[in-house]
Motif scaffolding. Structure first.
Motif, short mmCIF file in Angstrom:
data_model
loop_
_atom_site.label_atom_id
_atom_site.label_comp_id
_atom_site.label_asym_id
_atom_site.label_seq_id
_atom_site.Cartn_x
_atom_site.Cartn_y
_atom_site.Cartn_z
N PHE A 20 65.83 3.36 8.76
CA PHE A 20 66.60 2.40 7.96
C PHE A 20 68.01 2.27 8.52
N VAL A 21 68.71 1.25 8.04
CA VAL A 21 70.10 1.05 8.45
C VAL A 21 71.00 1.19 7.23
N HIS A 22 72.26 1.54 7.53
CA HIS A 22 73.27 1.61 6.47
C HIS A 22 74.61 1.20 7.05
N ILE A 23 75.34 0.38 6.32
CA ILE A 23 76.66 -0.06 6.75
C ILE A 23 77.70 0.82 6.07
N ASP A 24 78.64 1.30 6.87
CA ASP A 24 79.72 2.15 6.36
C ASP A 24 80.90 2.03 7.32
N LEU A 25 81.97 2.75 7.02
CA LEU A 25 83.12 2.77 7.93
C LEU A 25 82.68 3.27 9.31
N ALA A 26 83.25 2.68 10.33
CA ALA A 26 82.97 3.12 11.69
C ALA A 26 83.71 4.42 11.97
N ILE A 68 80.66 -9.56 9.70
CA ILE A 68 79.43 -9.11 9.04
C ILE A 68 78.39 -10.23 9.02
N ARG A 69 77.13 -9.87 9.17
CA ARG A 69 76.04 -10.86 9.21
C ARG A 69 74.91 -10.43 8.28
N TYR A 74 71.28 -7.54 4.53
CA TYR A 74 70.06 -7.55 3.71
C TYR A 74 69.29 -6.24 3.79
N PRO A 75 68.98 -5.71 4.98
CA PRO A 75 68.25 -4.43 4.99
C PRO A 75 69.09 -3.25 4.51
N SER A 76 70.39 -3.30 4.68
CA SER A 76 71.22 -2.18 4.27
C SER A 76 71.48 -2.15 2.78
N HIS A 77 71.90 -3.27 2.23
CA HIS A 77 72.33 -3.30 0.83
C HIS A 77 71.60 -4.33 -0.04
N GLY A 78 70.73 -5.13 0.56
CA GLY A 78 70.02 -6.15 -0.21
C GLY A 78 70.93 -7.28 -0.65
N LEU A 79 71.99 -7.51 0.11
CA LEU A 79 72.97 -8.56 -0.21
C LEU A 79 73.15 -9.48 0.99
#
Length: 111
Positions: A20-26, A68-69, A74-79
């Motif tokens: 899975f993927v997750h977006i967070d601070l780099a 951001i795209r 969508y896969p990270s947060h469903g948004l």
């Protein structure tokens, strides 16, 4: 002992997936590929919505919040990207369009 990170909840039910993927601070500095391969992380949810999972970071992709795209949100947060942008700024009032984020690509490991 693996590094432990917390997600507020099992966002988009991602912790049920093998990868899975997750977006967070780099991360502030670059991370060598060998270090990624050797780093084990335990992901827990703050609200207890999922049992802890042990993962490795397979890769990461850096970008600025303004770039951001939907492809990642969508896969990270469903948004959608627009929804994520607003959500992120509400969660992190100090964030601006130049905030450095990363998409982390995780894969569960069996211990």
């Amino acid at each position: 002992m693996p590094k432990v990170i917390y997600l507020p909840t099992n966002l988009n039910k991602k912790l049920d997936c093998e990868a899975f993927v997750h977006i967070d601070l780099a991360p502030k500095n670059g991370i060598p590929g060998k270090l990624l391969e050797d780093t084990t992380i335990e992901i827990r949810t703050s609200d207890g919505s999922h049992e802890p999972v042990t993962v490795k970071v397979v890769n990461l992709y850096r970008f600025k919040l303004c770039d951001i795209r939907d492809f990642f949100t969508y896969p990270s947060h469903g948004l959608s990207a627009l929804e994520y942008y607003s959500w992120y700024q509400n969660q992190h009032w100090e964030a601006d369009h130049e905030t450095n984020l990363a998409v982390y690509f995780y894969k569960k490991i069996n211990e």
